[in-house]
Design an enzyme around this catalytic site. Structure first.
Site, PDB file in Angstrom:
ATOM      1  N   ASP A  95       0.863  -1.187   0.000  1.00  0.00           N
ATOM      2  CA  ASP A  95       0.000   0.000   0.000  1.00  0.00           C
ATOM      3  C   ASP A  95       0.893   1.229   0.000  1.00  0.00           C
ATOM      4  OD1 ASP A  95      -2.061   1.762   0.154  1.00  0.00           O
ATOM      5  OD2 ASP A  95      -2.825   1.081   2.102  1.00  0.00           O
ATOM      6  N   ILE A  96       1.308   1.633  -1.209  1.00  0.00           N
ATOM      7  CA  ILE A  96       2.306   2.702  -1.353  1.00  0.00           C
ATOM      8  C   ILE A  96       1.715   3.985  -1.927  1.00  0.00           C
ATOM      9  CG2 ILE A  96       4.198   1.035  -1.550  1.00  0.00           C
ATOM     10  CD1 ILE A  96       4.129   1.512  -4.599  1.00  0.00           C
ATOM     11  N   LYS A  97       0.565   3.881  -2.609  1.00  0.00           N
ATOM     12  CA  LYS A  97      -0.171   5.037  -3.158  1.00  0.00           C
ATOM     13  C   LYS A  97       0.736   6.001  -3.915  1.00  0.00           C
ATOM     14  CE  LYS A  97      -3.943   4.925   0.216  1.00  0.00           C
ATOM     15  NZ  LYS A  97      -3.425   3.941   1.193  1.00  0.00           N
ATOM     16  N   ARG A  98       1.573   5.484  -4.782  1.00  0.00           N
ATOM     17  CA  ARG A  98       2.501   6.319  -5.526  1.00  0.00           C
ATOM     18  C   ARG A  98       1.805   7.057  -6.675  1.00  0.00           C
ATOM     19  NH1 ARG A  98       5.180   5.503  -1.405  1.00  0.00           N
ATOM     20  NH2 ARG A  98       7.248   4.554  -1.403  1.00  0.00           N
ATOM     21  N   THR A 123      -0.793  -0.180  -4.543  1.00  0.00           N
ATOM     22  CA  THR A 123      -1.820   0.861  -4.687  1.00  0.00           C
ATOM     23  C   THR A 123      -1.200   2.086  -5.358  1.00  0.00           C
ATOM     24  OG1 THR A 123      -1.362   1.713  -2.452  1.00  0.00           O
ATOM     25  CG2 THR A 123      -3.140   0.097  -2.686  1.00  0.00           C
TER      26      THR A 123
END
Length: 287
Positions: A95-98, A123
């Site tokens: 879950d890194i939401k880059r 993510t």
């Protein structure tokens, strides 16, 4: 087998719960931290949770911020937890939401789909546009990797931007339609593609329309538990109890705190919390 088909199969066999290993040192009993480095304490805690829940959990999600906040020690725990999941043949979401320009995005793809921090899914944040998503496509095309892109999130501030009207409908639908086009290129045998969506279950009025509109997109569903999402909303985002995974982080990790013998039975109470999550959502089958 494409990775999205494998996830579908895991949900079919183990249920739709995703355990969020968003592990803070505050969640770990004092006695479990004695004479251990930060790296060791976090990894050992995660391992106990994994060992106790792996037969009833479809996939594990690691929110990278919890590990980055402890510096190198935290990232060693992140690395080793991912390695342990892979060793046990279990699926994981980084879950890194880059979100970044294409040149940087290609490096994020390499960092999290290969090497020390490799996961099956990550993510992404789509709000820099499709050129920030395209560098991940070669991994999607391989059938071995997938992404969950922010669509309709569960936080209160989601309403600041996601629901702004664009050509008569909410912005998040415009985002979803663009990503759906990419997803359609790689549909697997399960009927789903590798471009999934993060869809919070806190928005009662929208869940049915989202599920109907994006039939071939797998959902990562946050908000159940600590964020107070209604179990019926969660149920409506699933499709015959599949097509999505329901994340529970704090509710699982901190479950032991509700019991006098909890510190000695972290895994036991985590397992009970996973089963309770599934049970609470499945109650809606009869409605």
């Amino acid at each position: 087998m494409q990775i999205i088909d494998r996830l579908y199969k895991e949900v079919e066999e183990k249920g739709f719960v995703c355990v969020g290993l968003d592990t803070s040192l505050d969640y770990i009993p004092e006695k479990n931290k004695e004479s251990k480095s930060i790296h060791e304490a976090i990894f050992d805690f995660n391992k106990e949770i994994i060992d106790a829940t792996c037969d009833i959990t479809a996939i594990y999600k690691l929110q990278i911020a919890y590990y980055e906040s402890y510096g190198i020690e935290g990232m060693l725990a992140y690395r080793d937890t991912l390695a342990y999941l892979k060793e046990e043949d279990l699926l994981s979401i980084g879950d890194i939401k880059r979100s970044d320009i294409a040149a940087s995005a290609s490096q994020y793809a390499k960092a999290h789909f290969e090497g020390d921090f490799e996961t099956e899914f990550i993510t992404l944040n789509p709000y820099m546009g499709m050129d920030s998503i395209e560098p991940y496509e070669e991994y999607l095309a391989s059938g071995k990797k997938g992404v969950f892109v922010l669509l309709r999130t569960s936080n209160p501030g989601a309403n600041d931007f996601e629901v702004l009207k664009t050509d008569g409908e909410e912005l998040f639908f415009k985002v979803g339609d663009k990503l759906q086009e990419l997803n359609e290129k790689y549909i697997g045998e399960s009927g789903y593609g590798p471009v999934g969506f993060v869809v919070g279950a806190t928005h009662t009025k929208e869940v049915e329309e989202i599920r109907e509109r994006y039939k071939n997109n797998f959902f990562l569903i946050p908000g159940f538990g600590a964020q107070g999402a209604d179990s019926l909303n969660v149920y409506k985002l699933l499709n015959d109890n599949n097509g999505g995974v329901v994340n529970n982080s704090r509710g699982v990790l901190k479950a032991y705190m509700n019991y006098e013998d909890g510190a000695d039975n972290i895994g036991k109470y985590a397992r009970e919390a996973v089963l309770k999550t599934r049970e609470d959502i499945l109650k809606n089958e009869d409605l």
